[in-house]
Design a protein around this motif. Structure first.
Motif, mmCIF file in Angstrom:
data_model
loop_
_atom_site.group_PDB
_atom_site.id
_atom_site.type_symbol
_atom_site.label_atom_id
_atom_site.label_comp_id
_atom_site.label_asym_id
_atom_site.label_seq_id
_atom_site.Cartn_x
_atom_site.Cartn_y
_atom_site.Cartn_z
ATOM 1 N N THR A 45 -1.640 1.318 -5.569
ATOM 2 C CA THR A 45 -3.110 1.334 -5.573
ATOM 3 C C THR A 45 -3.666 0.612 -4.348
ATOM 4 O OG1 THR A 45 -3.142 1.370 -8.002
ATOM 5 C CG2 THR A 45 -5.174 0.714 -6.870
ATOM 6 N N LEU A 46 -3.128 -0.575 -4.077
ATOM 7 C CA LEU A 46 -3.584 -1.346 -2.919
ATOM 8 C C LEU A 46 -3.256 -0.633 -1.609
ATOM 9 C CD1 LEU A 46 -2.564 -4.950 -4.035
ATOM 10 C CD2 LEU A 46 -4.865 -4.000 -3.922
ATOM 11 N N MET A 47 -2.066 -0.021 -1.525
ATOM 12 C CA MET A 47 -1.664 0.666 -0.304
ATOM 13 C C MET A 47 -2.549 1.886 -0.041
ATOM 14 S SD MET A 47 2.471 0.285 -0.624
ATOM 15 C CE MET A 47 2.863 1.032 0.957
ATOM 16 N N MET A 48 -2.959 2.579 -1.093
ATOM 17 C CA MET A 48 -3.853 3.721 -0.914
ATOM 18 C C MET A 48 -5.221 3.265 -0.431
ATOM 19 S SD MET A 48 -2.943 6.288 -4.069
ATOM 20 C CE MET A 48 -1.464 7.316 -3.997
ATOM 21 N N ILE A 50 -5.817 0.536 1.334
ATOM 22 C CA ILE A 50 -5.618 0.163 2.744
ATOM 23 C C ILE A 50 -5.542 1.412 3.615
ATOM 24 C CG2 ILE A 50 -3.999 -0.891 4.372
ATOM 25 C CD1 ILE A 50 -3.239 -2.845 2.136
ATOM 26 N N GLY A 51 -4.845 2.452 3.110
ATOM 27 C CA GLY A 51 -4.721 3.689 3.869
ATOM 28 C C GLY A 51 -6.058 4.358 4.131
ATOM 29 N N VAL A 52 -6.941 4.314 3.137
ATOM 30 C CA VAL A 52 -8.255 4.955 3.274
ATOM 31 C C VAL A 52 -9.126 4.224 4.290
ATOM 32 C CG1 VAL A 52 -10.434 5.433 2.071
ATOM 33 C CG2 VAL A 52 -8.245 6.000 0.985
ATOM 34 N N ARG A 56 -6.512 5.466 8.585
ATOM 35 C CA ARG A 56 -6.929 6.863 8.601
ATOM 36 C C ARG A 56 -6.271 7.637 9.741
ATOM 37 N NH1 ARG A 56 -13.468 6.999 7.322
ATOM 38 N NH2 ARG A 56 -13.355 6.047 5.235
ATOM 39 N N ALA A 57 -6.188 7.021 10.910
ATOM 40 C CA ALA A 57 -5.594 7.706 12.062
ATOM 41 C C ALA A 57 -4.136 8.048 11.795
ATOM 42 C CB ALA A 57 -5.711 6.817 13.306
ATOM 43 N N ALA A 58 -3.417 7.128 11.171
ATOM 44 C CA ALA A 58 -2.005 7.371 10.867
ATOM 45 C C ALA A 58 -1.851 8.513 9.866
ATOM 46 C CB ALA A 58 -1.360 6.097 10.317
ATOM 47 N N LEU A 185 5.902 4.964 3.288
ATOM 48 C CA LEU A 185 6.126 4.106 2.136
ATOM 49 C C LEU A 185 5.068 4.332 1.063
ATOM 50 C CD1 LEU A 185 7.848 1.890 0.883
ATOM 51 C CD2 LEU A 185 6.401 0.203 2.007
ATOM 52 N N THR A 186 3.816 4.582 1.473
ATOM 53 C CA THR A 186 2.753 4.861 0.502
ATOM 54 C C THR A 186 3.066 6.124 -0.285
ATOM 55 O OG1 THR A 186 1.120 3.822 1.960
ATOM 56 C CG2 THR A 186 0.284 5.233 0.208
#
Length: 314
Positions: A45-48, A50-52, A56-58, A185-186
């Protein structure tokens, strides 16, 4: 100064992981599966999130890379990603179980032999080469395992299970291609969470209502999963992989020291000799990396930036 930050980030990440037992052992009264469930669910949940907001570029680069793959490459990538997620989940479960129900000392030994075991498995699976000094180190590691197995076969078996599961995970990661490691990893964690979710109503004991349990698993997800992971990924941008590989041993060494001096676990003379042998084998195995650290810079050289086309001499 910035180059030193990469090294400091790697060092801090492995120091944090070295103190992981201080967060796991207070949960020894809870089922290992419950700890695994909440660590995975909270972490993904936390990784998603952070991803948002921060990666975003990655994610866009990963999507573009995925679209360029052939159907066969996509199928292989999904198999590698799913396999990596399954192995990482298994490793986390075995490590939690060993830490709380066997001993911190056994858990630390797992990650002492893991880098050597990873290289040996890569030799057989990926056909990577080994130096003659490394083969001697492998033989010494085998001797230490046999010595530890005398009278403590179950402990040694648990160590090998933890080490093998993580070693196979690292090998699979090498087949994942040039995908951003945090994004990879996410996705692996999301796959793991989806696989675990149907089992939670059956095997879970719903300890999430327990404030202490929820607080400790949240601490594990944030301080011992997300933060050191981000530090390690940052370090790999500038520090040499050989330097990071040497620093990896800080984690089990801190765990081993905590097992003896904080948790009061006993060490026999035979175990002390075996651990001394594995310590020497680690130095021998990484001798060429250690030489490189003292003869070359410990961080990568930044690429030269060119602002505009160069003018030719008239």
């Amino acid at each position: 100064m910035k180059s030193f930050r990469y090294l400091a980030a790697a060092l801090l990440a492995f120091i944090i992981w070295g103190f992981f037992s201080l967060a796991i052992r207070p949960l020894a009264g809870y089922a290992s599966l419950d700890i695994l469930f909440f660590r995975v669910f909270i972490s993904v949940t936390l990784m998603m999130v952070i991803g948002v907001f921060a990666r975003r570029a990655a994610w866009k680069e990963t999507i573009q890379l995925f679209r360029k793959m052939t159907p066969a490459e996509r199928r292989n990538w999904w198999l590698v990603t799913a396999g990596g997620g399954a192995l990482l989940t298994a490793n986390w479960f075995f490590f939690i179980y060993v830490m709380n129900h066997v001993s911190v000392k056994v858990a630390s030994f797992s990650y002492l032999i893991c880098p050597i075991l990873t290289t040996v498995l890569a030799f057989f699976i990926l056909k990577e080469k080994l130096r003659w000094q490394q083969w001697i180190a492998v033989a010494l590691s085998l001797v230490s395992c046999v010595m530890l197995a005398l009278g403590h076969f179950a402990d040694t078996a648990f160590s090998l299970i933890v080490a093998i599961s993580y070693a196979l995970y690292l090998i699979i990661q090498r087949r994942a291609g040039p995908v951003d490691k945090f994004v990879l990893l996410t996705i692996q964690m999301a796959f793991s969470a989806l696989c675990l979710l149907p089992f939670y109503p059956v095997w879970g004991h719903n300890p999430g209502w327990d404030g202490f349990f929820l607080g400790m698993t949240s601490l594990i997800a944030v301080c011992f999963t997300i933060i050191p992971l981000m530090l390690n990924l940052y370090a790999l941008q500038g520090a040499n992989s050989s330097t990071v590989g040497i620093l990896l041993y800080i984690n089990p060494l801190i765990n081993f020291a905590l097992a003896i001096f904080y948790f009061g676990e006993k060490v026999t003379v035979m175990q002390l000799i075996a651990y001394s042998i594995i310590g020497f084998s680690i130095l021998l195995f990484n001798a060429h990396y250690l030489r490189a650290m003292f003869t070359k810079p410990m961080w990568k050289k930044p690429l030269d930036r060119v602002s505009g086309p160069r003018r030719r001499n008239a």
